[in-house]
Design an enzyme around this catalytic site. Structure first.
Site, PDB file in Angstrom:
ATOM      1  N   ASP A  43      -7.866  -6.135  10.382  1.00  0.00           N
ATOM      2  CA  ASP A  43      -7.467  -4.854   9.248  1.00  0.00           C
ATOM      3  C   ASP A  43      -7.582  -3.693   9.920  1.00  0.00           C
ATOM      4  O   ASP A  43      -6.743  -2.804   9.961  1.00  0.00           O
ATOM      5  CB  ASP A  43      -7.651  -4.576   7.896  1.00  0.00           C
ATOM      6  CG  ASP A  43      -8.105  -6.463   6.817  1.00  0.00           C
ATOM      7  OD1 ASP A  43      -7.021  -6.463   7.107  1.00  0.00           O
ATOM      8  OD2 ASP A  43      -9.377  -5.730   6.788  1.00  0.00           O
ATOM      9  N   ASP A  74       0.805  -1.104   0.100  1.00  0.00           N
ATOM     10  CA  ASP A  74      -0.112  -0.339   0.061  1.00  0.00           C
ATOM     11  C   ASP A  74       0.663   1.622  -0.145  1.00  0.00           C
ATOM     12  O   ASP A  74       0.453   2.354   0.927  1.00  0.00           O
ATOM     13  CB  ASP A  74      -0.697   0.206   1.156  1.00  0.00           C
ATOM     14  CG  ASP A  74      -2.060  -1.504   1.173  1.00  0.00           C
ATOM     15  OD1 ASP A  74      -2.170  -1.827   0.274  1.00  0.00           O
ATOM     16  OD2 ASP A  74      -2.509  -1.393   2.230  1.00  0.00           O
TER      17      ASP A  74
END
Length: 596
Positions: free
Chosen positions: A534, A310
């Protein structure tokens, strides 16, 4: 799938005998001075060599009084030998003379203590080993010399022995493992004992607990272990590498994840380093990791690094002018923190003969559009050639890391049409060029090769949570009333929007880890350990630098990055990396292929 090979050099342990003879693959007589007699240290110098370049790993052992700082010196035998870049020390070179001064974190050396440093080098005609090392100005002699003076008279001359020397070569240290085409092929994966224990603590968890999962180094403290952490585990990098050796594992997967200004477009996985902390990232994070991974003890273990998930795609899609643009992404793009940080990591880690770097390449629902895919490859290439790195330090790419995109969509093809309209017009696909991760990964690979990456690169797909099984899984195409009814009725990815990424409701375990599952794919892997959150569904104070992102809140109505849709997140989630029992149970329940 990198076809590039490196030759490996021999390990040379350097020490002086009590008579002042240096042992380094040969004998060199040196005079013993008073300064040398007081020196109490040894240096082990190990290289991995390839045409025109090499990596050197040095272990300095203090055999004398404790040191608060140190400076190592040596001279290259040839003028064509150069230090290109180094780690765990401040390196400099003048002519053939090389100096390495301690960093702030490794200057103290107790009596009997060791420290490891290293560098990437280049050479022209040959690459012989240095024949002498000094520590703080005096020659390392391997230990306390004898108290009696050496003899001043020459030894008696005697005839050489008449027996022939042995015909067998003297023993040498085994060379480090050469890089292989696919590090997953024919190798047993490391099973993280901490994740295994959590999985087996859940009803039915033993059905999946022997699958290899990745170890996440998401902060500096994780390198040495974080026993009081609420997320990930207490074992450090060396603990995991030692455990991998004990298991007889052929490979271990490590997530390198601590860039300055990390995850600039989200909050749940923000990191400890600010956007201007590139020097800390290098010295306190990458350098110690490189020193540990470069330990000759692990030379026969394939270490697979997943590089900064990411990160680089954010510089394409989440800067000013984009629907999800943020000020932090603007900052790290402008100051080069991501590009130079990734380049530095690739250079340090890729130079090690048994280390394989796979750079994160997002997923089809992020960069599958024409305007995003090639620009993402270009910025990854920019990083791969920054900070002393080259594209050869990239062994491959990984897609869908810690995400939920379906591996394949059996009932939808991007070329399908409904009543004369392309399915790309549907709200779900939204003009994307791909509908699943396998076709996206294979296309990404070809585009990367076309843009200058090695033709032997391979792809990984994280299948830890993209199974989408269970009772909600479609069994055939959707109704042909419209492109939307066709796509929504037939897609197995049941998320509300492909931009949803946090603790997704209805997800299941995907394909189990295995090598060579499809053309161009090195392996299906479980990089995100199933059951690790997450992000928290509400704000939870913590000392790990992990924030609260509304995309993890099940009541959130969305933003521009997910089409202003509901988040689809599960409730009552802990901070990222912490164990989430309800999610693990749901992943097993919705596994595809189903669990037996």
């Amino acid at each position: 799938m990198n076809l590039w090979r490196r030759l490996s050099g021999r390990s040379r342990a350097l020490a002086l005998t009590s008579a002042g003879v240096l042992v380094a693959g040969g004998l060199v007589t040196l005079p013993v001075t008073a300064a040398q007699a007081a020196t109490q240290c040894s240096v082990d110098y190990v290289t991995n060599d390839w045409p025109g370049g090499f990596t050197a790993n040095l272990t300095i052992k203090n055999l004398g009084d404790p040191l608060s700082s140190w400076t190592l010196g040596f001279t290259f035998p040839n003028s064509g030998q150069k230090v290109v870049n180094g780690w765990s020390a401040i390196w400099s070179q003048s002519g053939q003379n090389v100096t390495a001064k301690n960093e702030s974190y490794n200057g103290s050396l107790a009596s009997g203590a060791s420290t490891s440093i290293g560098f990437n080098g280049s050479w022209t005609s040959s690459n012989p080993k240095p024949t002498q090392f000094t520590l703080n100005g005096t020659v390392c002699n391997g230990g306390t010399p004898p108290t009696t003076a050496p003899p001043t008279t020459a030894p008696p001359t005697t005839a050489p022995p008449t027996t022939a020397p042995p015909t067998t070569a003297p023993p040498t240290s085994p060379p480090p493992g050469q890089k292989v085409d696919n590090p997953y092929a024919g190798a047993k994966g490391y099973v993280n004992p901490e994740w295994k224990a959590k999985a087996e603590g859940e009803p039915g968890g033993s059905r999946v607990s022997n699958n290899p999962t990745a170890v996440w180094l998401d902060r500096i403290a994780a390198i040495n272990g974080t026993p009081n952490s609420s997320s990930n585990g207490s074992m450090g990098l060396r603990d995991h590498l030692d455990a991998a050796l004990a298991q007889g594992a052929g490979y271990i997967q490590i997530v390198i994840y601590n860039l300055p200004g990390r995850d600039c477009a989200a909050l749940a996985s923000n990191g400890e380093l600010g956007p201007n902390d590139l020097n800390r990232y290098k010295a306190e994070y990458i350098d110690p990791i490189a020193a540990i991974q470069g330990d000759a003890k692990y030379r026969n273990l394939r270490i697979i690094n997943i590089i900064e998930i990411d990160s680089l795609p954010n510089l394409v899609t989440n800067t000013s002018g984009q629907a999800g643009g943020t000020a932090m992404c603007d900052t790290v793009k402008a100051n080069g923190a991501y590009v130079n940080g990734v380049g530095y990591a690739l250079a340090k880690l890729g130079a090690l003969g048994n280390v394989y770097n796979y750079v994160d390449a997002a997923h089809h629902g992020w960069i599958g559009w024409d305007t995003n895919l090639v620009p993402t490859i270009q910025i990854i290439k920019q990083a791969a050639t920054a900070s002393g790195s080259t594209v050869r330090n990239v062994h491959g790419f990984i897609v869908n890391t810690a995400n939920y995109s379906a591996l394949t969509e059996p009932y939808i093809k991007i070329t399908d049409q409904v009543n004369g309209q392309t399915v790309r017009q549907s709200k779900w696909i939204d003009w994307n060029q791909y509908v699943d991760e396998l076709t996206f990964a294979q296309a990404f690979r070809q585009q990367a090769i076309s843009n200058g990456f090695d033709s032997g690169i391979g792809m990984l797909i994280d299948t830890s949570r993209n199974g989408w099984g269970g009772t909600a899984r479609p069994t055939g195409p959707g109704a042909t009333t419209s492109v939307d009814t066709y796509v929504n009725g037939g897609r197995i990815d049941r998320r509300i929007h492909a931009g949803n990424w946090c603790n997704q409701s209805g997800a299941g375990l995907g394909e189990r880890p295995r090598a060579n599952p499809a053309t161009g794919i090195d392996a299906y892997v479980w990089v995100k350990p199933p059951g690790e959150s997450d992000g928290s569904s509400k704000e939870i104070p913590n000392n790990e630098g992990k924030g609260f992102d509304r995309m993890c809140d099940p009541t959130y109505t969305g933003n521009g990055r997910n089409g202003n849709s509901m988040s689809g997140a599960l409730p009552n989630a802990p901070i990222s990396g912490a164990w989430f029992s309800a999610q693990f149970q749901e992943l097993m329940r919705n596994a595809y292929p189903p669990l037996s």
